[in-house]
Design a protein around this motif. Structure first.
Motif, PDB file in Angstrom:
ATOM      1  N   SER A 272       0.809  -1.217   0.000  1.00 20.24           N
ATOM      2  CA  SER A 272       0.000   0.000   0.000  1.00 20.24           C
ATOM      3  C   SER A 272       0.844   1.268   0.000  1.00 20.24           C
ATOM      4  O   SER A 272       0.317   2.372  -0.158  1.00 20.24           O
ATOM      5  CB  SER A 272      -0.922   0.004   1.228  1.00 20.24           C
ATOM      6  N   ARG A 273       2.156   1.115   0.155  1.00 21.22           N
ATOM      7  CA  ARG A 273       3.015   2.297   0.264  1.00 21.22           C
ATOM      8  C   ARG A 273       3.375   2.891  -1.091  1.00 21.22           C
ATOM      9  O   ARG A 273       3.729   4.063  -1.174  1.00 21.22           O
ATOM     10  CB  ARG A 273       4.294   1.944   1.021  1.00 21.22           C
ATOM     11  N   ARG A 274       3.308   2.084  -2.144  1.00 19.50           N
ATOM     12  CA  ARG A 274       3.664   2.563  -3.480  1.00 19.50           C
ATOM     13  C   ARG A 274       2.405   2.793  -4.287  1.00 19.50           C
ATOM     14  O   ARG A 274       1.574   1.902  -4.433  1.00 19.50           O
ATOM     15  CB  ARG A 274       4.568   1.561  -4.192  1.00 19.50           C
ATOM     16  N   PRO A 275       2.235   3.995  -4.857  1.00 18.53           N
ATOM     17  CA  PRO A 275       1.012   4.267  -5.617  1.00 18.53           C
ATOM     18  C   PRO A 275       0.874   3.324  -6.811  1.00 18.53           C
ATOM     19  O   PRO A 275       1.850   2.967  -7.469  1.00 18.53           O
ATOM     20  CB  PRO A 275       1.204   5.716  -6.090  1.00 18.53           C
ATOM     21  N   SER A 276      -0.352   2.923  -7.048  1.00 22.95           N
ATOM     22  CA  SER A 276      -0.684   2.068  -8.188  1.00 22.95           C
ATOM     23  C   SER A 276      -1.439   2.899  -9.222  1.00 22.95           C
ATOM     24  O   SER A 276      -2.362   3.650  -8.885  1.00 22.95           O
ATOM     25  CB  SER A 276      -1.557   0.908  -7.723  1.00 22.95           C
ATOM     26  N   VAL A 277      -1.047   2.756 -10.476  1.00 21.01           N
ATOM     27  CA  VAL A 277      -1.731   3.480 -11.547  1.00 21.01           C
ATOM     28  C   VAL A 277      -3.221   3.148 -11.552  1.00 21.01           C
ATOM     29  O   VAL A 277      -4.070   4.034 -11.685  1.00 21.01           O
ATOM     30  CB  VAL A 277      -1.092   3.125 -12.905  1.00 21.01           C
ATOM     31  N   ALA A 278      -3.557   1.868 -11.382  1.00 20.69           N
ATOM     32  CA  ALA A 278      -4.964   1.466 -11.389  1.00 20.69           C
ATOM     33  C   ALA A 278      -5.734   2.110 -10.240  1.00 20.69           C
ATOM     34  O   ALA A 278      -6.880   2.550 -10.412  1.00 20.69           O
ATOM     35  CB  ALA A 278      -5.071  -0.061 -11.310  1.00 20.69           C
ATOM     36  N   ARG A 279      -5.104   2.193  -9.062  1.00 23.54           N
ATOM     37  CA  ARG A 279      -5.818   2.733  -7.905  1.00 23.54           C
ATOM     38  C   ARG A 279      -5.914   4.257  -7.970  1.00 23.54           C
ATOM     39  O   ARG A 279      -6.898   4.843  -7.498  1.00 23.54           O
ATOM     40  CB  ARG A 279      -5.132   2.270  -6.617  1.00 23.54           C
ATOM     41  N   VAL A 280      -4.917   4.917  -8.560  1.00 23.94           N
ATOM     42  CA  VAL A 280      -5.013   6.369  -8.774  1.00 23.94           C
ATOM     43  C   VAL A 280      -6.173   6.674  -9.712  1.00 23.94           C
ATOM     44  O   VAL A 280      -6.975   7.592  -9.469  1.00 23.94           O
ATOM     45  CB  VAL A 280      -3.688   6.929  -9.332  1.00 23.94           C
ATOM     46  N   TYR A 281      -6.279   5.902 -10.782  1.00 25.48           N
ATOM     47  CA  TYR A 281      -7.376   6.082 -11.741  1.00 25.48           C
ATOM     48  C   TYR A 281      -8.720   5.830 -11.060  1.00 25.48           C
ATOM     49  O   TYR A 281      -9.697   6.566 -11.275  1.00 25.48           O
ATOM     50  CB  TYR A 281      -7.159   5.114 -12.905  1.00 25.48           C
ATOM     51  N   ASP A 282      -8.778   4.818 -10.214  1.00 23.68           N
ATOM     52  CA  ASP A 282      -9.988   4.528  -9.448  1.00 23.68           C
ATOM     53  C   ASP A 282     -10.385   5.730  -8.599  1.00 23.68           C
ATOM     54  O   ASP A 282     -11.556   6.123  -8.557  1.00 23.68           O
ATOM     55  CB  ASP A 282      -9.745   3.301  -8.564  1.00 23.68           C
TER      56      ASP A 282
ATOM     57  N   GLY B 103     -21.654  -2.982 -31.993  1.00 29.48           N
ATOM     58  CA  GLY B 103     -22.646  -2.718 -33.031  1.00 29.48           C
ATOM     59  C   GLY B 103     -22.191  -3.165 -34.411  1.00 29.48           C
ATOM     60  O   GLY B 103     -23.017  -3.409 -35.288  1.00 29.48           O
ATOM     61  N   ALA B 104     -20.861  -3.285 -34.591  1.00 29.23           N
ATOM     62  CA  ALA B 104     -20.312  -3.767 -35.861  1.00 29.23           C
ATOM     63  C   ALA B 104     -20.286  -5.287 -35.928  1.00 29.23           C
ATOM     64  O   ALA B 104     -19.817  -5.858 -36.921  1.00 29.23           O
ATOM     65  CB  ALA B 104     -18.907  -3.214 -36.053  1.00 29.23           C
ATOM     66  N   GLY B 105     -20.769  -5.955 -34.881  1.00 29.01           N
ATOM     67  CA  GLY B 105     -20.891  -7.398 -34.911  1.00 29.01           C
ATOM     68  C   GLY B 105     -19.828  -8.172 -34.160  1.00 29.01           C
ATOM     69  O   GLY B 105     -19.829  -9.407 -34.174  1.00 29.01           O
ATOM     70  N   VAL B 106     -18.916  -7.472 -33.481  1.00 28.98           N
ATOM     71  CA  VAL B 106     -17.873  -8.158 -32.711  1.00 28.98           C
ATOM     72  C   VAL B 106     -18.439  -8.542 -31.348  1.00 28.98           C
ATOM     73  O   VAL B 106     -19.036  -7.713 -30.659  1.00 28.98           O
ATOM     74  CB  VAL B 106     -16.628  -7.268 -32.554  1.00 28.98           C
ATOM     75  N   ALA B 107     -18.239  -9.790 -30.954  1.00 26.12           N
ATOM     76  CA  ALA B 107     -18.799 -10.280 -29.692  1.00 26.12           C
ATOM     77  C   ALA B 107     -17.730 -10.785 -28.737  1.00 26.12           C
ATOM     78  O   ALA B 107     -18.046 -11.424 -27.736  1.00 26.12           O
ATOM     79  CB  ALA B 107     -19.807 -11.395 -29.963  1.00 26.12           C
ATOM     80  N   GLN B 108     -16.444 -10.494 -29.034  1.00 27.49           N
ATOM     81  CA  GLN B 108     -15.345 -10.899 -28.161  1.00 27.49           C
ATOM     82  C   GLN B 108     -14.476  -9.675 -27.868  1.00 27.49           C
ATOM     83  O   GLN B 108     -14.063  -8.967 -28.796  1.00 27.49           O
ATOM     84  CB  GLN B 108     -14.464 -11.944 -28.848  1.00 27.49           C
ATOM     85  N   PHE B 109     -14.210  -9.439 -26.583  1.00 30.73           N
ATOM     86  CA  PHE B 109     -13.450  -8.261 -26.175  1.00 30.73           C
ATOM     87  C   PHE B 109     -12.352  -8.675 -25.209  1.00 30.73           C
ATOM     88  O   PHE B 109     -12.581  -9.480 -24.297  1.00 30.73           O
ATOM     89  CB  PHE B 109     -14.366  -7.247 -25.492  1.00 30.73           C
ATOM     90  N   VAL B 110     -11.165  -8.105 -25.395  1.00 33.66           N
ATOM     91  CA  VAL B 110     -10.046  -8.318 -24.486  1.00 33.66           C
ATOM     92  C   VAL B 110      -9.592  -6.948 -24.014  1.00 33.66           C
ATOM     93  O   VAL B 110      -9.028  -6.162 -24.786  1.00 33.66           O
ATOM     94  CB  VAL B 110      -8.893  -9.077 -25.168  1.00 33.66           C
ATOM     95  N   ASP B 111      -9.872  -6.644 -22.747  1.00 27.98           N
ATOM     96  CA  ASP B 111      -9.588  -5.335 -22.159  1.00 27.98           C
ATOM     97  C   ASP B 111      -8.267  -5.430 -21.406  1.00 27.98           C
ATOM     98  O   ASP B 111      -8.205  -5.925 -20.279  1.00 27.98           O
ATOM     99  CB  ASP B 111     -10.737  -4.934 -21.234  1.00 27.98           C
ATOM    100  N   ILE B 112      -7.197  -4.956 -22.031  1.00 33.85           N
ATOM    101  CA  ILE B 112      -5.842  -5.097 -21.495  1.00 33.85           C
ATOM    102  C   ILE B 112      -5.468  -3.834 -20.723  1.00 33.85           C
ATOM    103  O   ILE B 112      -5.484  -2.731 -21.272  1.00 33.85           O
ATOM    104  CB  ILE B 112      -4.844  -5.375 -22.631  1.00 33.85           C
ATOM    105  N   GLY B 113      -5.125  -4.010 -19.457  1.00 37.58           N
ATOM    106  CA  GLY B 113      -4.937  -2.860 -18.575  1.00 37.58           C
ATOM    107  C   GLY B 113      -6.283  -2.349 -18.114  1.00 37.58           C
ATOM    108  O   GLY B 113      -6.535  -1.143 -18.080  1.00 37.58           O
ATOM    109  N   SER B 114      -7.150  -3.279 -17.736  1.00 42.52           N
ATOM    110  CA  SER B 114      -8.561  -2.960 -17.472  1.00 42.52           C
ATOM    111  C   SER B 114      -8.782  -2.135 -16.219  1.00 42.52           C
ATOM    112  O   SER B 114      -9.780  -1.426 -16.105  1.00 42.52           O
ATOM    113  CB  SER B 114      -9.376  -4.250 -17.384  1.00 42.52           C
ATOM    114  N   GLY B 115      -7.864  -2.251 -15.227  1.00 37.44           N
ATOM    115  CA  GLY B 115      -8.006  -1.467 -14.014  1.00 37.44           C
ATOM    116  C   GLY B 115      -9.072  -2.009 -13.074  1.00 37.44           C
ATOM    117  O   GLY B 115      -9.554  -3.131 -13.211  1.00 37.44           O
TER     118      GLY B 115
END
Length: 266
Positions: free
Chosen positions: A12-22, A68-80
């Motif tokens: 918890s002592r080092r800031p996390s990019v994901a937690r700052v964004y949160d 909406g273009a018909g894509v039904a698979q998503f990979v969210d990289i760095g999702s946070g």
């Protein structure tokens, strides 16, 4: 922060990019160190919360467009850390059978994601580093949900500016492109110093304290990440300008400091 989500190994002592964004998005899965860095960021850029919300809104609009273009698979990289309007919620509102794999290397982001996705067979969270895309592609949960013979959307939203030049961000994107089927999509948003180099340099210095850096890049450098893909209209633009919703007013778009674009693999 609710201790139910916290793995014991979290520092918890080092800031996390994901937690700052949160924190900037109004979440409560963050520590004092994260809030301290975010406070410094708000001194440099008083509109940091607005910028974070604009980036998140771009993600939602991009996912709607791709689904909406018909894509039904998503990979969210760095999702946070999950927040309102997550990718699976947006995608499934358009395509109810959409499948989503979230990827992050932050312990809190992964633990919280696992807790809220536990009962959703169409989603998964992988603890992996975007700098090693082969590990992501080889993961059994990735293979369970994602069929690379069909179009897939790779999302790298506010992610590649956490990768230094030595870590080859273009190589990461190229590896994903090379395994994607025609009709696949790529969504990127990225910090830029085009309009306000002094401000982005100060942001970069702040993030030197965090788990990942913040590397701003020029328009041309970000555009190169789309090599081999066909950019959709309106191209690579400041995030509020990418297909704004009806009634959205965008003034002085350069102040948002982040370019965004969506592309299709021919």
């Amino acid at each position: 922060m609710d201790s139910e989500w916290i793995p014991p190994e979290v520092d918890s002592r080092r800031p996390s990019v994901a937690r700052v964004y949160d924190f900037l998005l109004g979440g409560d899965h963050n520590y004092a160190s994260d809030r301290d860095l975010a406070t410094g960021l708000l001194r440099v850029e008083p509109q940091a919360r607005e910028l974070a919300r604009a980036n998140r809104a771009f993600l939602r609009r991009a996912v709607r467009a791709v689904a909406g273009a018909g894509v039904a698979q998503f990979v969210d990289i760095g999702s946070g850390i999950p927040t309102q309007g997550n990718v699976h919620e947006v995608a499934q509102s358009v395509a109810p059978d959409a499948r989503v794999v979230y990827v992050d290397n932050d312990d809190v982001a992964v633990a919280h994601s696992r807790s809220i996705l536990a009962d959703d067979d169409g989603t998964a969270i992988l603890q992996a580093d975007m700098r090693r895309p082969a590990d992501i592609l080889a993961d059994p949960e990735f293979k369970r949900l994602i069929d690379l013979s069909e179009p897939v959307a790779f999302l790298l939203v506010a992610a590649l500016h956490l990768v230094t030049p030595d870590e080859d961000p273009a190589g990461i994107v190229a590896r994903l492109r090379d395994v994607a089927a025609p009709g696949s999509h790529l969504v990127i948003s990225h910090l830029t110093h085009e309009a306000q180099p002094g401000k982005t340099a100060a942001i970069g210095k702040l993030y030197d304290r965090a788990t990942s850096p913040a590397v701003s890049r020029s328009y041309a450098e970000i555009l190169r990440f789309f090599d081999g893909w066909e950019l959709l209209d309106p191209g690579l633009v400041y995030v509020p300008l990418w297909r704004p919703d009806e009634g959205d007013a965008v003034d002085d778009p350069e102040r948002y400091l982040v370019f965004g674009g969506v592309a299709r693999l021919p």
